[in-house]
Motif scaffolding. Structure first.
Motif, PDB file in Angstrom:
ATOM      1  N   UNK A 143       0.839  -1.207   0.000  1.00  0.00           N
ATOM      2  CA  UNK A 143       0.000   0.000   0.000  1.00  0.00           C
ATOM      3  C   UNK A 143       0.871   1.252   0.000  1.00  0.00           C
ATOM      4  N   UNK A 144       1.963   1.225   0.764  1.00  0.00           N
ATOM      5  CA  UNK A 144       2.886   2.360   0.755  1.00  0.00           C
ATOM      6  C   UNK A 144       3.482   2.540  -0.638  1.00  0.00           C
ATOM      7  N   UNK A 145       3.825   1.431  -1.268  1.00  0.00           N
ATOM      8  CA  UNK A 145       4.370   1.503  -2.631  1.00  0.00           C
ATOM      9  C   UNK A 145       3.336   2.037  -3.620  1.00  0.00           C
ATOM     10  N   UNK A 146       2.041   1.843  -3.313  1.00  0.00           N
ATOM     11  CA  UNK A 146       0.963   2.301  -4.195  1.00  0.00           C
ATOM     12  C   UNK A 146       0.555   3.743  -3.932  1.00  0.00           C
ATOM     13  N   UNK A 147       1.189   4.384  -2.945  1.00  0.00           N
ATOM     14  CA  UNK A 147       0.894   5.790  -2.707  1.00  0.00           C
ATOM     15  C   UNK A 147       0.422   6.149  -1.314  1.00  0.00           C
ATOM     16  N   UNK A 148       0.182   5.147  -0.459  1.00  0.00           N
ATOM     17  CA  UNK A 148      -0.190   5.463   0.919  1.00  0.00           C
ATOM     18  C   UNK A 148       1.032   6.028   1.642  1.00  0.00           C
ATOM     19  N   UNK A 149       0.790   6.858   2.627  1.00  0.00           N
ATOM     20  CA  UNK A 149       1.872   7.492   3.379  1.00  0.00           C
ATOM     21  C   UNK A 149       2.353   6.521   4.457  1.00  0.00           C
ATOM     22  N   UNK A 150       3.609   6.077   4.387  1.00  0.00           N
ATOM     23  CA  UNK A 150       4.096   5.112   5.375  1.00  0.00           C
ATOM     24  C   UNK A 150       4.283   5.763   6.747  1.00  0.00           C
ATOM     25  N   UNK A 151       3.889   5.038   7.788  1.00  0.00           N
ATOM     26  CA  UNK A 151       4.017   5.511   9.166  1.00  0.00           C
ATOM     27  C   UNK A 151       4.701   4.420   9.979  1.00  0.00           C
ATOM     28  N   UNK A 152       5.762   4.788  10.683  1.00  0.00           N
ATOM     29  CA  UNK A 152       6.394   3.830  11.583  1.00  0.00           C
ATOM     30  C   UNK A 152       6.595   4.431  12.969  1.00  0.00           C
ATOM     31  N   UNK A 153       5.971   5.598  13.202  1.00  0.00           N
ATOM     32  CA  UNK A 153       6.073   6.296  14.479  1.00  0.00           C
ATOM     33  C   UNK A 153       4.677   6.796  14.851  1.00  0.00           C
ATOM     34  N   UNK A 154       4.033   6.121  15.786  1.00  0.00           N
ATOM     35  CA  UNK A 154       2.672   6.510  16.168  1.00  0.00           C
ATOM     36  C   UNK A 154       2.628   7.890  16.803  1.00  0.00           C
ATOM     37  N   UNK A 155       3.688   8.300  17.458  1.00  0.00           N
ATOM     38  CA  UNK A 155       3.721   9.637  18.046  1.00  0.00           C
ATOM     39  C   UNK A 155       3.574  10.719  16.983  1.00  0.00           C
ATOM     40  N   UNK A 156       4.059  10.467  15.790  1.00  0.00           N
ATOM     41  CA  UNK A 156       3.953  11.456  14.710  1.00  0.00           C
ATOM     42  C   UNK A 156       2.503  11.699  14.311  1.00  0.00           C
ATOM     43  N   UNK A 157       1.631  10.757  14.624  1.00  0.00           N
ATOM     44  CA  UNK A 157       0.221  10.927  14.281  1.00  0.00           C
ATOM     45  C   UNK A 157      -0.487  11.884  15.227  1.00  0.00           C
ATOM     46  N   UNK A 158      -0.005  11.993  16.444  1.00  0.00           N
ATOM     47  CA  UNK A 158      -0.697  12.808  17.438  1.00  0.00           C
ATOM     48  C   UNK A 158       0.107  14.020  17.877  1.00  0.00           C
ATOM     49  N   UNK A 159       1.364  14.075  17.547  1.00  0.00           N
ATOM     50  CA  UNK A 159       2.238  15.173  17.954  1.00  0.00           C
ATOM     51  C   UNK A 159       2.034  16.334  16.988  1.00  0.00           C
ATOM     52  N   UNK A 160       1.732  17.514  17.487  1.00  0.00           N
ATOM     53  CA  UNK A 160       1.606  18.652  16.574  1.00  0.00           C
ATOM     54  C   UNK A 160       2.935  18.921  15.885  1.00  0.00           C
ATOM     55  N   UNK A 161       2.863  19.417  14.669  1.00  0.00           N
ATOM     56  CA  UNK A 161       4.079  19.739  13.922  1.00  0.00           C
ATOM     57  C   UNK A 161       4.892  20.790  14.649  1.00  0.00           C
ATOM     58  N   UNK A 162       6.188  20.596  14.682  1.00  0.00           N
ATOM     59  CA  UNK A 162       7.064  21.527  15.390  1.00  0.00           C
ATOM     60  C   UNK A 162       7.987  22.262  14.440  1.00  0.00           C
ATOM     61  N   UNK A 163       7.909  21.926  13.143  1.00  0.00           N
ATOM     62  CA  UNK A 163       8.791  22.555  12.194  1.00  0.00           C
ATOM     63  C   UNK A 163      10.158  21.883  12.122  1.00  0.00           C
ATOM     64  N   UNK A 164      10.422  20.904  12.997  1.00  0.00           N
ATOM     65  CA  UNK A 164      11.713  20.221  13.008  1.00  0.00           C
ATOM     66  C   UNK A 164      11.641  18.843  12.364  1.00  0.00           C
TER      67      UNK A 164
END
Length: 156
Positions: free
Chosen positions: A124-145
């Protein structure tokens, strides 16, 4: 809020986690709305205003694979983003729903590629889905870093 199909497994687990976290749930059911509201715990969360259950099918209809596949479009279209936790490779409802959502551009499709990922997740990632391997990235607000939703290619 979590939007879910309400099916056994990951759907019900994600709904329960949302309730435990004090969140709300929109359940798009493939059938059996009447049967679901007979459940005491379901009535309780409905009364609290924590869940809305809906179905594009008659309230007395039973679950069918065809209904589940068709209602998947609604789940993807209603969601701000969808996380695929486990997909079989080229088979099953999760695979069919995710690939259709990618083809029809029904919204961002994220796919878990970390430990325990389903056999179809990498495809699915190869077909265009965005790969996720860090669950914190799903809930952590963007910090610009580089952390948070920017890391996932989302502008939320």
């Amino acid at each position: 809020a979590v939007i879910s199909g309400g099916a056994k497994g990951v759907d019900q687990t994600s709904m329960a986690a949302a309730f435990q976290a004090g969140g709300q749930v929109l359940g798009i059911l493939a059938g059996g709305l009447e049967a679901r509201v007979r459940d005491r715990e379901t009535r309780h969360v409905i009364a609290e205003g924590r869940v809305c259950l809906a179905s594009p099918y008659a309230p007395s209809s039973g679950f069918t694979v065809g209904n589940a596949m068709a209602r998947n479009k609604l789940i993807y279209a209603l969601a701000e983003r969808t996380l695929v936790v486990a997909a079989d490779l080229e088979r099953g409802g999760t695979w069919a729903g995710a690939t259709e959502a990618l083809k029809r551009n029904l919204g961002p499709v994220l796919v878990w590629v970390g430990p325990g990922a389903g056999r179809g997740n990498r495809a699915l990632a190869d077909a265009g889905a965005i790969p996720v391997d860090d669950l914190e990235a799903l809930v952590r607000p963007g910090t610009g870093d580089g952390a948070g939703t920017e890391q996932l290619g989302l502008d939320l």
